[in-house]
Design an enzyme around this catalytic site. Structure first.
Site, PDB file in Angstrom:
ATOM      1  N   ASP A  29      -0.866   2.191 -12.250  1.00  0.00           N
ATOM      2  CA  ASP A  29      -0.625   1.663 -10.905  1.00  0.00           C
ATOM      3  C   ASP A  29      -1.653   0.596 -10.534  1.00  0.00           C
ATOM      4  OD1 ASP A  29       0.627   1.429  -8.494  1.00  0.00           O
ATOM      5  OD2 ASP A  29      -0.124   3.305  -7.649  1.00  0.00           O
ATOM      6  N   ASN A  32      11.674   2.295  -8.614  1.00  0.00           N
ATOM      7  CA  ASN A  32      11.387   0.872  -8.878  1.00  0.00           C
ATOM      8  C   ASN A  32      12.648   0.002  -8.886  1.00  0.00           C
ATOM      9  OD1 ASN A  32       8.574   1.433 -11.165  1.00  0.00           O
ATOM     10  ND2 ASN A  32       8.576   1.108  -8.960  1.00  0.00           N
TER      11      ASN A  32
HETATM   12  C1  FPP Z   1       2.678  -0.382 -11.000  1.00  0.00           C
HETATM   13  O1  FPP Z   1       1.996  -1.421 -10.378  1.00  0.00           O
HETATM   14  C2  FPP Z   1       3.267  -0.807 -12.260  1.00  0.00           C
HETATM   15  C3  FPP Z   1       4.597  -0.864 -12.518  1.00  0.00           C
HETATM   16  C4  FPP Z   1       5.651  -0.496 -11.570  1.00  0.00           C
HETATM   17  C5  FPP Z   1       5.085  -1.338 -13.811  1.00  0.00           C
HETATM   18  C6  FPP Z   1       4.270  -0.951 -14.969  1.00  0.00           C
HETATM   19  C7  FPP Z   1       4.460  -1.970 -15.960  1.00  0.00           C
HETATM   20  C8  FPP Z   1       3.527  -2.411 -16.808  1.00  0.00           C
HETATM   21  C9  FPP Z   1       2.156  -1.901 -16.927  1.00  0.00           C
HETATM   22  C10 FPP Z   1       3.933  -3.526 -17.656  1.00  0.00           C
HETATM   23  C11 FPP Z   1       3.931  -3.223 -19.067  1.00  0.00           C
HETATM   24  C12 FPP Z   1       4.783  -2.127 -19.470  1.00  0.00           C
HETATM   25  C13 FPP Z   1       5.454  -2.127 -20.604  1.00  0.00           C
HETATM   26  C14 FPP Z   1       6.094  -0.876 -21.066  1.00  0.00           C
HETATM   27  C15 FPP Z   1       5.546  -3.333 -21.425  1.00  0.00           C
HETATM   28  P1  FPP Z   1       2.500  -1.855  -8.937  1.00  0.00           P
HETATM   29  O2  FPP Z   1       3.413  -3.023  -9.098  1.00  0.00           O
HETATM   30  O3  FPP Z   1       3.098  -0.691  -8.232  1.00  0.00           O
HETATM   31  O4  FPP Z   1       1.167  -2.281  -8.263  1.00  0.00           O
HETATM   32  P2  FPP Z   1       0.818  -2.231  -6.697  1.00  0.00           P
HETATM   33  O5  FPP Z   1       0.901  -0.800  -6.283  1.00  0.00           O
HETATM   34  O6  FPP Z   1      -0.569  -2.772  -6.657  1.00  0.00           O
HETATM   35  O7  FPP Z   1       1.828  -3.113  -6.009  1.00  0.00           O
END
Ligand code: FPP
Length: 241
Positions: free
Chosen positions: A17, A65
């Site tokens: 996250d 998501n």
């Molecule tokens: C959470 O950060 C992350 C995600 C919803 C996506 C996770 C994806 C990756 C780490 C990319 C790589 C993955 C693969 C399998 C290639 P957020 O967007 O919720 O962050 P925030 O809470 O700060 O907005």
């Protein structure tokens, strides 16, 4: 760092996250954060293999998501396809098997096909399993298990923890010993609710793109200093160990 080579967790699960906040702090797009997050995943995967961890499960895309802006959803799907394509040779080199859990029927065709190809190509790999939770939510998984148990007309007296576990998408995967969540959020967010019953939980303020080798080793060292009792007393644990 207080680090032991013994007591390596068999299965580590991670809620990655903070990509969006990491990017915002730098005045960049959210996708820039996700791309950096993909690099953290590479580094953590390499470290997990070195340590002898057998299963690494990462929450890459939740059921919730799908409600993000369409642009971010499709960019994340493209990043996923690209990452799988780029990483397949490295997975094979490192003897890592790719697995996926979640409602994969919701994934766009191209993503599902690329994913399945990588799963098939790495099926013989045995050093570690990297499990991608995609279009995953634990409530979906549990409801799905209940529906299948009913469809299969299983009799009530045959339903126990083992049978129920076998109806989950994590069938044949041991429960996580350690759950890590980055970015300061102290929640489980619909991730592996059944499987985390006895897991140790580790929360860190570090945002996922900054969570690299050293941060991962810190989490493992923290785990190693905990006493896992599974509902027993300390005395009982020291007798069985
Ligand atoms: C959470 O950060 C992350 C995600 C919803 C996506 C996770 C994806 C990756 C780490 C990319 C790589 C993955 C693969 C399998 C290639 P957020 O967007 O919720 O962050 P925030 O809470 O700060 O907005």
């Amino acid at each position: 760092m207080d680090f032991q080579t013994l007591r390596i967790p068999r299965h580590v699960a991670i809620i990655m996250d903070g990509n969006g906040r990491w990017a915002k702090e730098r005045g960049k797009s959210r996708m820039f954060g996700h791309s950096e997050g993909a690099m953290s995943l590479d580094e953590v995967t390499e470290t997990a293999v070195e340590l002898g961890i057998e299963y690494l499960t990462v929450y890459a895309f939740s059921t919730e998501n799908w409600n993000r802006p369409g642009e971010e959803v499709s960019a994340l799907m493209s990043l996923l396809v690209q990452s799988i394509e780029d990483k397949t040779p490295k997975l094979l080199d490192n003897n890592i098997r790719l697995l996926a859990i979640g409602d994969l029927s919701r994934l766009p065709r191209e993503v599902a096909d690329r994913l399945q190809r990588c799963i098939d190509e790495t099926a013989h790999c045995s050093r570690m399993s990297l499990v991608l939770a995609l279009s995953y939510s634990a409530q979906w998984e549990i409801l799905n298990a209940v529906k299948n148990i009913i469809n299969d007309k299983i009799s009530v007296e045959d339903i126990d923890e083992k049978l129920f576990s076998d109806y989950l998408t994590t069938k044949n995967i041991p429960d996580p010993d350690l759950l890590i969540r980055t970015s300061g959020e102290v929640r489980i967010s619909n991730f592996l609710l059944w499987q985390l019953a006895y897991s140790e939980l580790y929360f860190t303020e570090t945002l996922w793109p900054d969570f690299r080798r050293e941060e991962f080793l810190k989490a493992i060292a923290d785990y190693q200093n905990r006493e896992r009792r599974f509902g027993k007393t300390s005395e009982q644990i020291s007798i069985t160990n």
